[in-house]
Scaffold this motif. Structure first.
Motif, PDB file in Angstrom:
ATOM      1  N   GLU A   1       0.834  -1.204   0.000  1.00 37.85           N
ATOM      2  CA  GLU A   1       0.000   0.000   0.000  1.00 37.85           C
ATOM      3  C   GLU A   1       0.866   1.250   0.000  1.00 37.85           C
ATOM      4  O   GLU A   1       0.596   2.208  -0.743  1.00 37.85           O
ATOM      5  CB  GLU A   1      -0.921  -0.005   1.224  1.00 37.85           C
ATOM      6  N   ALA A   2       1.924   1.259   0.820  1.00 40.53           N
ATOM      7  CA  ALA A   2       2.819   2.421   0.882  1.00 40.53           C
ATOM      8  C   ALA A   2       3.549   2.613  -0.439  1.00 40.53           C
ATOM      9  O   ALA A   2       3.716   3.755  -0.909  1.00 40.53           O
ATOM     10  CB  ALA A   2       3.819   2.241   2.027  1.00 40.53           C
ATOM     11  N   TYR A   3       3.983   1.509  -1.054  1.00 42.31           N
ATOM     12  CA  TYR A   3       4.685   1.613  -2.346  1.00 42.31           C
ATOM     13  C   TYR A   3       3.779   2.229  -3.407  1.00 42.31           C
ATOM     14  O   TYR A   3       4.200   3.140  -4.134  1.00 42.31           O
ATOM     15  CB  TYR A   3       5.156   0.231  -2.799  1.00 42.31           C
TER      16      TYR A   3
ATOM     17  N   LEU B   1       0.533  10.532 -10.440  1.00 45.31           N
ATOM     18  CA  LEU B   1      -0.626   9.726 -10.803  1.00 45.31           C
ATOM     19  C   LEU B   1      -1.706   9.872  -9.746  1.00 45.31           C
ATOM     20  O   LEU B   1      -1.429  10.171  -8.585  1.00 45.31           O
ATOM     21  CB  LEU B   1      -0.227   8.254 -10.955  1.00 45.31           C
ATOM     22  N   SER B   2      -2.929   9.638 -10.137  1.00 40.58           N
ATOM     23  CA  SER B   2      -4.046   9.804  -9.214  1.00 40.58           C
ATOM     24  C   SER B   2      -4.199   8.584  -8.318  1.00 40.58           C
ATOM     25  O   SER B   2      -4.234   7.451  -8.800  1.00 40.58           O
ATOM     26  CB  SER B   2      -5.349  10.031  -9.986  1.00 40.58           C
ATOM     27  N   ASN B   3      -4.298   8.830  -7.018  1.00 37.02           N
ATOM     28  CA  ASN B   3      -4.606   7.777  -6.061  1.00 37.02           C
ATOM     29  C   ASN B   3      -6.077   7.840  -5.652  1.00 37.02           C
ATOM     30  O   ASN B   3      -6.493   7.232  -4.672  1.00 37.02           O
ATOM     31  CB  ASN B   3      -3.703   7.903  -4.822  1.00 37.02           C
TER      32      ASN B   3
ATOM     33  N   SER C   1      -4.668   3.001  -3.607  1.00 37.24           N
ATOM     34  CA  SER C   1      -3.608   2.183  -3.003  1.00 37.24           C
ATOM     35  C   SER C   1      -4.170   1.234  -1.953  1.00 37.24           C
ATOM     36  O   SER C   1      -3.736   0.074  -1.853  1.00 37.24           O
ATOM     37  CB  SER C   1      -2.543   3.082  -2.381  1.00 37.24           C
ATOM     38  N   GLN C   2      -5.143   1.681  -1.174  1.00 38.08           N
ATOM     39  CA  GLN C   2      -5.759   0.805  -0.180  1.00 38.08           C
ATOM     40  C   GLN C   2      -6.625  -0.260  -0.845  1.00 38.08           C
ATOM     41  O   GLN C   2      -6.667  -1.413  -0.399  1.00 38.08           O
ATOM     42  CB  GLN C   2      -6.587   1.625   0.808  1.00 38.08           C
TER      43      GLN C   2
END
Length: 379
Positions: free
Chosen positions: A175-177, A187-189, A224-225
């Motif tokens: 997730e952190a990466y 880039l959009s998260n 990411s999550q």
């Protein structure tokens, strides 16, 4: 490098209608109106899971498709659906990272935030944590075996649950990466701000139901999550917790989630599935049982995965006869995909295999339908 050609399984109809000669009455009437144009078909790219090597295969395959088919263009689909490892690749495609650029970064192992490596999944202390979790597992079982010696082993294992770990590894590093590399690359998260529509399914462990991140009411979850939740392979990783709910791998009970694309109006769907079971053909080939428990578990998982995908596509074909889909997956023969799915040793070989095998397949007759749809470049 020897490469086998992936097969297109369970092909969908190439006609936009169940019967091209007899389109729906309303459509026939509308076509008679001056200036009427048929609406553009909504296209979806669906990427199934397959661990680290499966994700690498998908990048290589997409790079080959983008290079060979002028009408394909991985970044121009209307909708992206990615589960497990496929969620990482789908998020990058939806964020307009070209597969050719991503392939070069990975193949050359450039100093780039998108160069996926061991540290992206396993931090320096990961294997120490896994060793402690394994010791905890042995202790939990051993304690019950001593105190409940009259029970059979299945009962001992069941009663050891409270003392067992939830998994060997944590997905916090992944997730952190993803979060940090997306921020560094601009880039959009956020699902709402992503240049293209993106869906990432995962399984709610306690409610035993599918949750679709990117759709309401889970649209505000960071990408990411969502990726970490969808990648939580049971047993290998701990369930990933978001807002007090535990999630496991999006491909538990499903493969690909093509239905999500169809329900959102896609009538042309391209599916990549890297996880296919090995079929032993040659007498001298090593049987799966001789490759150990891990290989047996992966083989069983891939058998289930492929059957779920085949059944799902067959059902969709009955429900939506106008649906056109193309399934791309490797042959069930020895290849770099046959190693541990979550290992990095064969990851770059899987990347190149994806590219080379799909380029070879595109030159053959089995890919005629895909070439016809996306117009292959002349040699």
């Amino acid at each position: 490098m020897a490469a086998s050609c992936p097969k297109r399984s369970a092909p969908g109809r190439l006609s936009p209608f169940a019967d091209e000669a007899s389109p729906p009455v309303l459509t026939r009437l509308l076509r008679r109106l001056p200036g009427f144009r048929s609406p553009a078909r909504k296209r979806a790219l669906v990427l199934a899971g397959g661990g680290v090597v499966g994700g690498m295969y998908e990048v290589g395959a997409l790079a080959a498709l983008d290079e060979a088919l002028p009408g394909f263009r991985c970044n121009d689909f209307d909708l992206y659906v990615g589960s497990s490892a496929g969620a990482v690749v789908a998020a990058l495609m939806a964020n307009q990272v070209t597969p050719g650029d991503l392939y070069a970064i990975l193949d050359e192992e450039r100093d780039d935030p998108l160069n996926f490596h061991r540290g992206s999944v396993y931090h320096k202390g990961s294997f120490g944590v896994a060793a402690r979790n394994f010791a905890r597992l042995v202790w939990a079982v051993g304690k019950k075996a001593i105190t409940k010696y009259q029970l059979e082993w299945p009962d001992i294992l069941a009663r050891s649950g409270d003392d067992m770990p939830a998994g060997f590894f944590s997905l916090a590093p992944l997730e952190a990466y993803v979060r940090e590399s997306f921020e560094t690359k601009g880039l959009s998260n956020s699902f709402a701000d992503c240049p293209r529509d993106l869906l990432v399914p995962a399984i709610d462990l306690d409610r035993a139901e599918r949750v679709v991140f990117g759709a309401h009411p889970f649209r505000d979850t960071p990408i990411s999550q969502a990726i970490a939740a969808s990648a939580a392979i049971p047993g290998f990783f701990e369930p990933y917790r978001i807002d007090g709910r535990d999630y496991v791998d999006g491909d538990v009970g499903h493969t690909g989630h093509v239905d999500l694309a169809v329900e959102r109006g896609a009538s042309l769907v391209v599916v990549l599935n890297p996880a296919v079971p090995l079929r032993i053909g040659a007498p001298e080939a090593s049987e799966v049982r001789h490759r150990g428990m891990y290989a047996i578990m992966e083989q069983a998982g891939h058998i289930t995965s492929v059957k779920l995908l085949e059944l799902g596509l067959a059902e969709l074909r009955l429900r939506f006869p106008e649906l056109e889909f193309h399934l791309i997956q490797p042959d069930p023969v020895p290849s770099p995909l046959r190693g541990p799915s979550m290992g990095f040793e064969a990851s770059r070989a899987a990347l190149r295999f994806g590219y080379n095998s799909v380029r070879e397949w595109l030159a053959g007759e089995d890919s005629a339908a895909l070439r016809g749809r996306f117009s292959i470049r002349a040699a």
